[in-house]
Scaffold this motif. Structure first.
Motif, short mmCIF file in Angstrom:
data_model
loop_
_atom_site.label_atom_id
_atom_site.label_comp_id
_atom_site.label_asym_id
_atom_site.label_seq_id
_atom_site.Cartn_x
_atom_site.Cartn_y
_atom_site.Cartn_z
N THR A 1 1.70 6.06 -3.23
CA THR A 1 0.18 6.18 -2.85
C THR A 1 -0.04 7.38 -1.92
OG1 THR A 1 0.52 4.92 -0.77
CG2 THR A 1 -0.02 3.44 -2.86
N GLN A 2 -1.52 7.82 -2.22
CA GLN A 2 -1.71 9.00 -1.41
C GLN A 2 -1.95 8.64 0.22
OE1 GLN A 2 -2.88 12.03 -2.67
NE2 GLN A 2 -2.73 12.49 -0.49
N LYS A 3 -2.05 7.34 0.55
CA LYS A 3 -1.85 6.73 1.89
C LYS A 3 -0.43 6.83 2.33
CE LYS A 3 -2.76 2.53 4.59
NZ LYS A 3 -3.15 1.13 4.64
N LEU A 4 0.55 6.88 1.63
CA LEU A 4 1.76 7.00 2.12
C LEU A 4 2.02 8.55 2.26
CD1 LEU A 4 4.87 6.60 2.65
CD2 LEU A 4 5.22 6.57 0.00
N MET A 5 1.66 9.35 1.39
CA MET A 5 1.78 10.72 1.48
C MET A 5 1.01 11.20 2.69
SD MET A 5 2.89 13.42 0.21
CE MET A 5 3.25 14.36 1.63
N ASP A 6 -0.23 10.73 2.95
CA ASP A 6 -0.88 11.18 4.10
C ASP A 6 -0.53 10.79 5.53
OD1 ASP A 6 -2.59 12.45 2.29
OD2 ASP A 6 -4.15 10.95 2.54
N ALA A 7 0.43 9.63 5.43
CA ALA A 7 0.91 9.29 6.55
C ALA A 7 2.31 10.13 7.39
CB ALA A 7 1.79 8.02 6.40
N PHE A 8 2.76 11.24 6.36
CA PHE A 8 3.71 11.77 6.99
C PHE A 8 3.05 13.28 7.72
CE2 PHE A 8 6.25 9.87 3.71
CZ PHE A 8 7.38 9.42 4.44
N GLU A 9 3.66 13.63 8.75
CA GLU A 9 3.53 14.71 9.47
C GLU A 9 3.89 16.08 8.75
OE1 GLU A 9 4.61 15.27 13.50
OE2 GLU A 9 4.38 12.91 13.86
N GLU A 10 3.19 16.94 8.48
CA GLU A 10 3.73 18.17 7.85
C GLU A 10 4.99 18.55 8.28
OE1 GLU A 10 2.43 22.76 6.43
OE2 GLU A 10 0.98 21.38 7.74
N GLY A 11 5.96 18.94 7.53
CA GLY A 11 7.31 19.18 8.18
C GLY A 11 8.37 18.00 8.02
N ASP B 1 0.93 -1.19 0.12
CA ASP B 1 0.05 -0.01 -0.01
C ASP B 1 0.98 1.28 -0.03
OD1 ASP B 1 0.75 -0.20 2.43
OD2 ASP B 1 -0.97 -0.28 3.35
N ASP B 2 2.22 1.17 -0.40
CA ASP B 2 3.21 2.33 -0.36
C ASP B 2 3.57 2.65 -1.86
OD1 ASP B 2 4.10 -0.15 -0.75
OD2 ASP B 2 6.18 0.60 0.06
N ILE B 3 3.57 1.97 -2.90
CA ILE B 3 3.78 2.08 -4.22
C ILE B 3 2.48 1.69 -5.07
CG2 ILE B 3 5.37 1.79 -6.04
CD1 ILE B 3 6.60 3.23 -3.64
#
Length: 501
Positions: free
Chosen positions: A319-329, A78-80
């Motif tokens: 994936t969008q899931k990967l992007m959303d997992a990161f905290e801003e910054g 679910d990362d790529i």
């Protein structure tokens, strides 16, 4: 006269033939190149045999005429993801006749066969290897690489023949399928033995050869996978004991150094494929041995500029899931994913050591690194009944490295060590492994598979794979395993196909 001349010519030819065929000295000639019987007469010959085992890893990474195996371990998780019609995207169209699947299966067994041959030759050796401890070191390398092959087979196929000796007779060419954790158990046995035989380190002329810490790392990882599959507290405890022996590795200050061609084999690395620039920059060739190393160029298939030789194939993206997992910054974002288009950045975005054709790179794929070890230790502590706060400390160590990349950074923030809910701590481990290890050597898919087996997550209907495609779906009744390649089923009547294929 003509008949007489023909008779005399024929007689002379026959006489010469009889003379030469009866002269033993003319028959017993040395072969034009070394044979197995005439080889293994010098210490260096054994070194070459071991390097030959490493070299087979090349076939897992080279461009392969556009048939690179990267899709096999990148796309199932679910990362790529990709918008293209890749059969490994959720296994939606994967069939036993798939060419990549067949290549992966064959290469893994070829790797195991080379290791078995080297192990046999080392066992038969007597007095030729004179460097103190070197025979043990090479035996450890061969055992490690055989263990790695079996680790791959179990994780991707579940069941496949277990071959722990060199096959030299026809009665052993059709071995039966293994069962349960047989393949994983063999990997655990091999890594255990390797850890006792390998050196703590190699000199600079031998960078990339596996060490004692690499073996303990793969041993601990394999035991955690067994603990997940069998829900065995003892396996997690044994894993922790193995991982605790790794005391010569540390996180590098800059996360990006783990994917930069200029900082290969650094203090965070435990095991990586030693890529090298191919002769004539031809990434279409397997190049089993290279002057500059034991490998050849890695094809980061999917993570590329849109070069004409890729035939317009859709790229692999985060994936969008990967992007959303990161905290801003979170500084790791810059080395992982582009928020604007989700293009994936690891390895490929460094701009270093790319081939002229634009489809390959001499940047080493990192197979096992210390951040992975820390997060595995956190999980082993949690699952063996240890302290939740101790597990959280290890997660925070990974997050602190990321945060400290920015002198004034605040993200990612540390988790509270006062948290006692182990289910919540597991969720933190899950998320951290997604962010920290995204896109690295199939790590995410293998995590998802084992966590499903352990009942930690459910990959059935409703699981968010964050796929870019909506025309394929994951079938939990069969897709935890790859199908056994059709070619193997045709050749070996004792091999059983996995359920659903």
């Amino acid at each position: 006269m003509k008949k007489r001349a023909l008779f005399i010519f024929t007689f002379l030819c026959c006489s010469m033939l009889i003379y030469t065929s009866c002269d033993d000295s003319r028959i017993d000639l040395d072969p034009l190149s070394p044979t197995e019987a005439s080889y293994f007469t010098e210490e260096g010959h054994y070194t070459k045999s071991v390097i030959g085992v490493y070299a087979k890893l090349t076939d897992l990474y080279w461009y392969n005429g556009g048939n690179s195996l990267h899709a096999l371990w990148e796309l199932p998780g679910d990362d790529i993801t990709t918008t293209g019609t890749a059969s490994f995207e959720l296994f939606g169209t994967l069939q036993p006749a798939d060419g990549k699947l067949n290549s992966f299966y064959q290469v893994t067994y070829q790797l195991i066969n080379r290791a078995n041959t080297t192990i046999q030759k080392l066992n038969e050796e007597s007095g030729i290897i004179t460097t103190a401890g070197y025979k043990d070191n090479m035996m450890g390398e061969a055992l490690f690489l055989r263990g790695y092959g079996n680790f791959l087979l179990w994780n991707y196929f579940g069941t496949a023949p277990l071959i722990d000796e060199r096959i030299q007779s026809s009665d052993k060419i059709t071995p039966p399928s293994s069962s349960g954790t047989d393949l994983l158990d063999q990997a655990i046995a091999d890594f255990t033995a390797a850890a006792n035989l390998l050196p703590s380190s190699w000199d600079n002329n031998n960078l990339g050869r596996v060490s004692k810490s690499a073996a303990n790392g793969m041993l601990g990882k394999s035991l955690i996978f067994k603990g997940s599959a069998t829900q065995s507290t003892e396996s997690f405890a044994a894993a922790l004991a193995a991982l605790d022996k790794i005391t010569d590795r540390e996180l590098v200050a800059d996360y990006a150094d783990n994917f930069n061609a200029q900082t290969e084999n650094n203090s965070e690395s435990l095991f990586e494929f030693q890529a090298s620039q191919p002769d004539n920059d031809n990434v279409w060739l397997p190049n089993d041995f290279q002057a500059g190393g034991v490998g050849s160029t890695s094809a980061y298939w999917g993570f590329y500029e849109n070069h004409y030789s890729l035939f317009g194939t859709a790229p692999f993206i985060g994936t969008q899931k990967l992007m959303d997992a990161f905290e801003e910054g979170d500084p790791r974002i810059a080395s992982t994913i582009d928020p604007s288009d989700l293009s994936f950045k690891k390895y490929w975005s460094t701009g270093d050591l790319k081939t002229n054709t634009g489809v390959g790179s001499a940047n080493n794929p990192r197979i096992l690194r210390y951040a992975d070890i820390l997060l595995l230790k956190a999980e082993a502590i949690l699952e063996s009944g240890g302290s939740a706060s101790a597990a959280i400390d290890l997660i925070n160590e990974v997050r602190t490295r990321a945060r400290n990349m920015n002198p004034e950074g605040t993200a990612p923030a540390n988790y509270s060590t006062a948290e006692s809910d182990k289910a919540k701590v597991f969720d933190w481990i899950n998320k951290e492994r997604l962010m920290e290890l995204a896109g690295e050597e199939g790590t995410r898919w293998l995590d998802l598979r084992r966590w499903h087996m352990a009942g930690k997550i459910n990959l059935g209907a409703g699981y968010d794979f964050s796929s870019a495609r909506d025309d394929v779906s994951f079938d939990v009744s069969k897709n935890l395993y790859f199908p056994i390649p059709l070619n193997e089923i045709d050749l070996n009547p004792n091999v059983q196909q996995n359920t659903g294929y």
